[in-house]
Design an enzyme around this catalytic site. Structure first.
Site, PDB file in Angstrom:
ATOM      1  N   CYS A 425       4.665  -2.462   9.404  1.00 47.35           N
ATOM      2  CA  CYS A 425       3.212  -2.515   9.462  1.00 47.35           C
ATOM      3  C   CYS A 425       2.538  -1.735   8.348  1.00 47.35           C
ATOM      4  CB  CYS A 425       2.722  -2.063  10.825  1.00 47.35           C
ATOM      5  SG  CYS A 425       3.239  -0.398  11.261  1.00 47.35           S
ATOM      6  N   HIS A 469       1.545   2.596  14.897  1.00 45.91           N
ATOM      7  CA  HIS A 469       1.185   1.361  14.206  1.00 45.91           C
ATOM      8  C   HIS A 469       0.137   1.686  13.144  1.00 45.91           C
ATOM      9  CE1 HIS A 469       0.997  -2.891  13.690  1.00 45.91           C
ATOM     10  NE2 HIS A 469      -0.241  -3.036  14.152  1.00 45.91           N
ATOM     11  N   ASP A 485      -5.507  -6.841  11.623  1.00 43.77           N
ATOM     12  CA  ASP A 485      -4.138  -6.354  11.751  1.00 43.77           C
ATOM     13  C   ASP A 485      -3.211  -7.337  11.076  1.00 43.77           C
ATOM     14  OD1 ASP A 485      -1.734  -5.312  12.368  1.00 43.77           O
ATOM     15  OD2 ASP A 485      -2.110  -5.082  14.517  1.00 43.77           O
TER      16      ASP A 485
END
Lengths: 674, 318
Positions: A425, A469, A485
């Protein structure tokens, strides 16, 4: 039974054994704090002392002891920079604790060892106060007390284990009084500042993100925080726990602006952060319907976690312009705070200085820049269109989501975007923001946690380190900060389900923790056990560990009323302590005659017979009863006779006292009757 | 130092009152004392340091630990105290001995069916024993009599640190030892020359010369050296030869015959003489002011004489 030796102050063998066991037990929780050579020295001391115990060794000479001390101190000094840390002090204490074993010849030395043991075992709770740690602490206490008791007990005729039983009994007896003191003794505020545990080695979100950093967190199933909601729980797509906002990039990693950075750029600190609840001109607060309480584990940093962007400060916390909360000082203990959630609604353009901060980029990665500018032109200057374009790019160009991406040195973003095409991520968020900024759109990386485990029965979401994250926010005029995202484009199950599913069963999830119960969520029994234990742990943390000054005050106000609370508190404390002590002394000093004990046993015997269908007749003595049973219930005869014979012998023999052993033997015989 | 000791003794008497010594004493609340020892003080210090640690780290478990140590300390008071509470100490007496010789005093300690561990018993400045008592136990305490008369070693001390050594509990018992201490033996003085009726002194050379006075039937306890073995061979009759001092030399030992001025010295001399006469099988009597023991011999006679000497001019408290 009389001892004809003069009183000698040596150390009994029982005690030495328990001291050694205690030593190992006390040091076990500190194994990650102590440098490896110290653990070796501690183990060496224990083994040496054990060989002495067996009579296979000699006392270490003075030079050797001095050498060991020098070695230990050298290790400690080299291991800890800066020196004056909690870990340093605990190490010194621990090594003194183990080396003292090698010169422990007299009772006084052993007593010193036991006392240091009490101290060392307490230092380990500074690093963890979990339920498991507390249970372990209690076990250590039993063994330490067994050792201390053994020092004063002669062991000629008492077994080694008897000390342990005594230790257990003493601990259990001390617990009620401890609880009373724990609840009622007034808590003081910290008197002076102390070195806090070093959290740098523990996993957690940091304010500096190089690609790969968050992947490291995926190896940890440690608890990050719990959030208990008052009414509704947020849906999975909204569970973005905001902790850190990184708006600076140096070509390698992303990081948060520090106040000194800002001041050097001519930005006032009061512009950046505020501690009042008053609204700022360019946004409004709007309630978002989530009211929740966060139990944030100690992080060693001041950042607080909130569900989505924070729009107002809570309590005495600071609200930063990056829409996140911060405590005044690093959190070295678990922090409990409630958030009455509100969402910022942006009514005006981004202030100029903030816009400038969120578009700046260092040199490098020319291909990413060019691409971004081209796409921006193609999308007619619409930031959200560009964002969608980038998301689509991730989705369509064969990007992979992995915990172990290749190393990308040099023009890292270019390499990631156009050649390697695999990452975690942090890679996606970093590259995304880079491209947005290249096209002149204010953007930033937000880091925290995403998702979490639902505990519906407690209306709670439990978030662990592997839920860490990173995602992205871009500024859209008229809408404000909008969350994207990019991971969602590559691995949507990461957001909608969980990390483990996103990675597949062998994707490196918790690879370094083979014993973690969380790995075995598919096994129903283990999972039930895990959920039960976690629930227990939560209650433990909430009721016992968080019982500090404020909670105490609240509880006592509830019990005692509000006026003259302190006097009432102290009076209550004194009264209860005296009551407990008085009760205990009555119990302890109750001199039950063993003859009475015999009578009780006989009553139990008669009761047992009654249940078996034998009634005692009027004026029937023990022997006639046994004879009658012999004829009426021959199957009982043997066991009843065995009991009666021994009972009669105890009761009517000429000796005036009954031995403890006789009572025990009678009890055994009684239990055999069935 | 000696003055300080006696001062302590006096203080102790003052606190305890002048209890008459008894054969058997049971420890009760009024007689048991308890105070934290150095180990207990250090224990509390550790608890305090842990409390400071808990305060500064706002750490609940550290608080709990500190409170636990305080609780255990309070419990230790009860447990230590209970180790002594209700003990009965009984004196079973012992063999008499002379001043300066060790006596063994036998004590019975009854724990009344409760296990009592590591209890130190003894008279201060004498042998102390460390005993465990499961039910009841007997111990022999070695003690040296310093003065003749009934042995009075002062107050018996019983103490215990068990179970954790945090507190020391103790008691002083006014226990009667039940042992008689005879005067010291002064063996250097020659036996006195008994005076004849006509006032001529018998010479020292006559001393110990024994005249054969005939035989009598053997009695149990007679020395084998005095048995008339020749007669036994002849007549198969076991007789004992009897020797007599010459008439008028029947030995009456008296204070007047002893050298020295001090009564104790004189009594020591008399003790030595009694023992010597007994050894030499010379009948002896004892004459003290208010005491007259007619000449005789044998263990019982000796004991009677020694007892008179031991208790001479001593109020018998028993």
């Amino acid at each position: 039974m009389a001892d004809t030796h003069p009183l000698e102050e040596g150390i009994s063998r029982t005690s030495v054994i328990w001291l050694l066991v205690a030593q190992l037990m006390v040091l076990l929780p500190l194994r990650s704090v102590l440098p490896l050579p110290l653990l070796a020295i501690a183990l060496l001391s224990v083994i040496w002392r054990l060989t002495l115990w067996y009579g296979r060794s000699f006392w270490p000479p003075l030079w050797l002891r001095i050498a060991l001390i020098a070695l230990a101190l050298g290790t400690v000094v080299v291991s800890f920079q800066p020196l004056w840390t909690l870990e340093f002090m605990v190490s010194v204490l621990a090594v003194a604790y183990s080396l003292k074993l090698l010169e422990m010849r007299h009772r006084r030395d052993a007593l010193v060892v036991v006392y240091i043991g009490f101290f060392v075992v307490t230092t380990s709770v500074l690093f963890s106060q979990s339920l498991l740690q507390a249970a372990w602490l209690l076990l250590c206490l039993v063994v330490l007390i067994a050792a201390q008791q053994g020092l004063y007990r002669r062991t000629d005729f008492l077994p080694v284990v008897s000390s342990l039983r005594y230790g257990l009994m003493l601990v259990l007896q001390a617990v009620p009084l401890t609880v009373v003191l724990f609840v009622l003794v007034p808590r003081l505020d910290p008197l002076w500042s102390v070195p806090q545990p070093d959290y740098s080695a523990t996993t957690g979100v940091t304010d500096r993100m190089a690609p790969g950093d968050i992947a490291r967190l995926s190896q940890s199933d440690e608890l990050a925080f719990r959030a208990v909601f008052e009414d509704s729980l947020p849906p999975a797509s909204e569970r973005y726990w905001r902790m850190v906002v990184m708006d600076q990039f140096d070509g390698k990693s992303w990081y948060q602006s520090s106040t000194t950075d800002l001041v050097s750029k001519g930005i006032a600190v009061t512009d950046w952060q505020q501690d009042q609840r008053q609204p700022v001109d360019w946004w409004l607060q709007q309630p978002n319907g989530y009211r929740y309480e966060v139990l944030l584990e100690a992080t060693g940093s001041p950042w607080l976690v909130t569900l989505g962007p924070a729009a107002e400060s809570q309590g005495h916390f600071l609200l930063l312009r990056t829409m996140r909360l911060e405590a005044g000082s690093p959190l070295y203990e678990r922090q409990v705070y409630s958030v009455s959630g509100s969402t910022p609604v942006f009514v005006d353009a981004l202030p100029g200085w903030l816009r400038k901060l969120n578009v700046q980029l260092p040199r490098g990665n020319p291909r990413a820049r060019r691409t971004a500018r081209r796409w921006m032109l193609e999308e007619k200057g619409q930031p959200q269109q560009l964002a969608m374009r980038i998301m689509r790019y991730f989705q369509e160009q064969g990007f992979a989501y992995t915990l172990s991406p290749p190393l990308m040195a040099g023009e890292s973003i270019d390499r990631f975007l156009f050649s390697e095409k695999q990452g975690f991520c942090a890679h996606y968020a970093g590259a995304f923001v880079f491209m947005m900024r290249s096209a002149g759109v204010p953007a930033r990386v937000v880091s925290g946690y995403q998702g979490g485990e639902l505990k519906p029965e407690q209306n709670m979401i439990q978030v662990r380190q592997f839920d860490a994250h990173a995602w992205v926010e871009i500024w859209v005029n008229g809408k404000g900060w909008v969350r994207y995202d990019p991971t969602m484009a590559v691995a949507p199950e990461r957001i909608l389900v969980d990390l483990q599913t996103a990675l597949g069963l062998d994707g490196g999830f918790l690879n370094e923790k083979p014993l973690s119960l969380f790995r075995y969520r598919q096994v129903p029994l283990l999972n039930d056990f895990r959920l039960f234990y976690e629930n227990l742990e939560y209650r433990w943390q909430r009721t016992v560990i968080d019982y500090q000054r404020e909670q105490q005050q609240a509880l006592l106000k509830q019990w005692l009323g509000t006026d003259q609370l302190q006097w009432r508190q102290i009076t209550l404390l004194a009264v209860i302590v005296f009551m407990v002590l008085g009760g205990m002394s009555l119990l302890l000093l109750d001199r039950r005659d063993k003859k009475d004990e015999l009578s009780r046993l006989y009553k139990r015997f008669l009761g047992k017979l009654q249940r078996l269908g034998v009634q005692l007749q009027d004026g029937e003595g023990e022997l006639s009863l046994a004879k009658r049973i012999e004829t009426e219930h021959p199957e009982l005869s043997d066991t009843v006779w065995a009991f009666i014979r021994e009972y009669v012998e105890c009761r009517y023999a000429n000796n005036k006292t009954v031995e403890v052993g006789q009572i025990k033997s009678l009890k055994i015989r009684l239990n055999l009757i069935r | 130092m000696a003055g300080f000791q006696s001062l302590r003794q006096k203080a102790r008497q003052l606190i305890l009152g002048n209890r008459a010594p008894a054969r058997q004493v049971t420890l009760n609340q009024r007689r048991i004392y308890i105070l934290p020892g150095i180990a207990g003080m250090v224990w509390l210090l550790v608890a305090f340091l842990l409390f400071l640690m808990a305060v500064n780290y706002a750490n609940s478990l550290a608080f709990a630990m500190s409170f636990f140590m305080v609780s255990l300390f309070m419990l230790a008071i009860l447990h230590t105290w209970r180790n002594l509470a209700g003990l009965t100490v009984r004196s079973l007496g012992g063999e008499p001995a002379h001043v300066g010789q060790p006596v063994r005093v036998k004590l019975e300690i009854d724990g009344h069916n409760r296990e009592r561990i590591a209890i130190k018993v003894g008279w201060p400045d004498h042998e102390n024993l460390n005993v465990d008592i499961l039910n009841s136990t007997q111990i022999d305490l070695r003690i040296t009599g310093q003065r003749r008369g009934w042995l009075s070693p002062g107050l018996l001390r019983i103490e215990s640190l068990y179970p954790l050594g945090l507190c020391k509990t103790w008691s002083w018992l006014s226990l009667e030892a039940g042992v008689l201490v005879y005067p010291a033996i002064d063996d250097r003085q020659p036996l006195p020359l008994s005076q004849n009726a006509n006032g001529t002194q018998a010479g020292a050379t006559r001393l110990g010369q024994e005249e054969f006075a005939g035989v009598r039937r053997y009695q149990a306890g007679d020395s084998s050296g005095h048995v008339d073995w020749k007669g036994f061979a002849r007549r198969h009759e076991l007789n004992t030869k009897i020797f007599h001092q010459p008439v008028g030399l029947d030995c009456i030992l008296s204070l007047n015959d002893t050298p020295g001025y001090e009564l104790e010295d004189k009594l020591s001399v008399l003790t030595g003489w009694c023992l010597r006469c007994e050894r030499q099988k010379q009948p002896y009597g004892l004459k003290l002011p208010g005491v007259m023991i007619h000449p005789g011999m044998g263990q019982r006679h000796l004991n009677e004489c020694l007892q008179s000497l031991a208790l001479f001019q001593i109020q018998t408290g028993t």
